[in-house]
Write an enzyme that holds these catalytic residues in place. Structure first.
Site, PDB file in Angstrom:
ATOM      1  N   LYS A 268       0.698 -20.751  44.126  1.00 49.51           N
ATOM      2  CA  LYS A 268       1.864 -19.874  44.246  1.00 49.51           C
ATOM      3  C   LYS A 268       2.826 -20.404  45.299  1.00 49.51           C
ATOM      4  O   LYS A 268       4.037 -20.539  45.051  1.00 49.51           O
ATOM      5  CB  LYS A 268       1.420 -18.460  44.612  1.00 49.51           C
ATOM      6  CG  LYS A 268       2.576 -17.458  44.661  1.00 49.51           C
ATOM      7  CD  LYS A 268       2.194 -16.170  45.348  1.00 49.51           C
ATOM      8  CE  LYS A 268       2.314 -16.326  46.858  1.00 49.51           C
ATOM      9  NZ  LYS A 268       2.178 -15.034  47.574  1.00 49.51           N
TER      10      LYS A 268
ATOM     11  N   ASP B  88       2.994 -13.945  41.786  1.00 43.82           N
ATOM     12  CA  ASP B  88       2.569 -13.086  42.885  1.00 43.82           C
ATOM     13  C   ASP B  88       2.119 -11.745  42.322  1.00 43.82           C
ATOM     14  O   ASP B  88       2.007 -11.579  41.100  1.00 43.82           O
ATOM     15  CB  ASP B  88       3.695 -12.937  43.916  1.00 43.82           C
ATOM     16  CG  ASP B  88       4.858 -12.093  43.395  1.00 43.82           C
ATOM     17  OD1 ASP B  88       4.900 -11.800  42.174  1.00 43.82           O
ATOM     18  OD2 ASP B  88       5.734 -11.730  44.209  1.00 43.82           O
TER      19      ASP B  88
END
Length: 374
Positions: free
Chosen positions: A245, A263
């Protein structure tokens, strides 16, 4: 002459006698006819009088589900007996036309759910088309979508993204000015005293673990990459505290390399939209990457995350104020009343300051306040 009169009178007297004998029978028949007519009239009058009562009873039976035999469909269901003909089973409530709202809000969520349950399952192709349309709609709603972390270079974005774990971008943006003033380069940060750095980043939470990650990645940048942030995913994920991420955030926004940022907001929304039911971020990324062209990955991430933070909240999404409600299969999970839903909107959508202290020029909202300013 006398015999002739006598014969004549005898001949003409028989019809008179017959007429006199038939008179009682005709009177009796006429009386019966009159009585029958009176009886029919009385029955008709009784029927007219009883009709309203019967109609009222029928309406009452229809409303309560009671049959002529006195057994309701609910009683029959409770006892296992067969409901009498004409009861039609338990009374069904017919709601208004579909709005997608919940029963809590007075909207026919249950009816909507039944319709969805009976609807033909969406094909993969139909899902892809719907997903791409959602992306187009979000592009019109959020043409100013951007990363909500303040940064001036790849190093600052990398550090800010590491700090954003388990906290808000607003809190990170309020914390990093002092951090980067003290340690502007990887070399400076690698030489920092841990306790001093901990105090600077304490507001972001988990400050000891984050201090360890920042010191480790700064040292790795200094020693292995010449003090520069690498622009390759494989290199970024080797740095302490950096996962896919974080790497995709840095690649997409500091290097222009397309990446999907999965996320908590992104994962929640793609599952609500039925793009996937995967929970693992890596698997979610793979599924979404197959739906959209690579050129859309970075901006798609910003749009979805923007929408999740402003409208499609985790606990109470503002369904009644959602611009993509007609495309959402989960419509009705949140507040569907438009007025109440508008009160749930956040940041610029709700007339509030945004998360960045230094937002892009095209951002329509207000800048966030500095730490301690509000």
């Amino acid at each position: 002459m006398s015999s002739s009169k006598s014969g004549s009178s005898g001949t003409t007297g028989k019809p008179a006698e017959a007429a006199e004998a038939g008179a009682p029978r005709r009177a009796t028949a006429a009386a019966r006819t009159v009585a029958t007519a009176r009886t029919a009239a009385a029955k008709a009058a009784t029927a007219r009088t009883a009709a309203p009562a019967k109609k009222a009873a029928a309406r009452k039976a229809s409303a309560t589900g009671t049959s002529a035999a006195g057994t309701t469909a609910a009683e029959a269901a409770a006892t296992g007996a067969k409901a009498p003909a004409g009861t039609g089973g338990p009374a069904k409530t017919r709601g208004p036309a579909r709005t997608g709202g919940s029963a809590k809000n007075g909207s026919p969520a249950k009816a909507s759910g039944r319709a969805k349950a009976s609807a033909k399952p969406e094909s993969h192709l139909a899902m892809v088309r719907r997903a791409r349309r959602i992306n187009r709609e979000l592009a019109e709603v959020y043409p100013y979508a951007h990363p909500e972390l303040d940064f001036r270079n790849p190093f600052e974005l990398l550090c800010a993204t590491v700090l954003s774990a388990q906290t808000t971008d607003l809190r990170v943006n309020q914390t990093t000015p002092a951090l980067f003033a003290a340690y502007p380069t990887p070399e400076d940060m690698a030489a920092a005293v841990p306790e001093e750095m901990e105090e600077l980043i304490r507001p972001t939470g988990f400050f000891r673990a984050k201090t360890k990650s920042l010191l480790g990645l700064s040292a790795a940048l200094r020693d292995e990459f010449g003090g520069e942030v690498p622009g390759r995913l494989d290199d970024l994920v080797k740095l302490p505290g950096v996962g896919r991420k974080t790497a995709n955030v840095v690649l997409g926004n500091a290097f222009g390399v397309p990446g999907i940022t999965v996320d908590t907001h992104f994962g929640r929304l793609v599952r609500r939209w039925k793009w996937t039911d995967e929970e693992d971020p890596v698997k979610v990324e793979a599924v979404v990457a197959d739906i959209f062209p690579k050129s859309e990955w970075t901006m798609l991430s910003h749009r979805v995350i923007f929408h999740g933070r402003r409208v499609c909240h985790a606990r109470k999404p503002a369904c009644g104020a959602c611009p993509i409600a007609p495309l959402c299969p989960s419509y009705g999970e949140g507040e569907t009343d438009p007025e109440k839903a508008r009160k749930l909107l956040k940041y610029e959508m709700g007339g509030q300051p945004g998360q960045r202290l230094s937002p892009p020029a095209d951002y329509p909202g207000k800048p966030a306040p500095a730490l301690g300013a509000g």
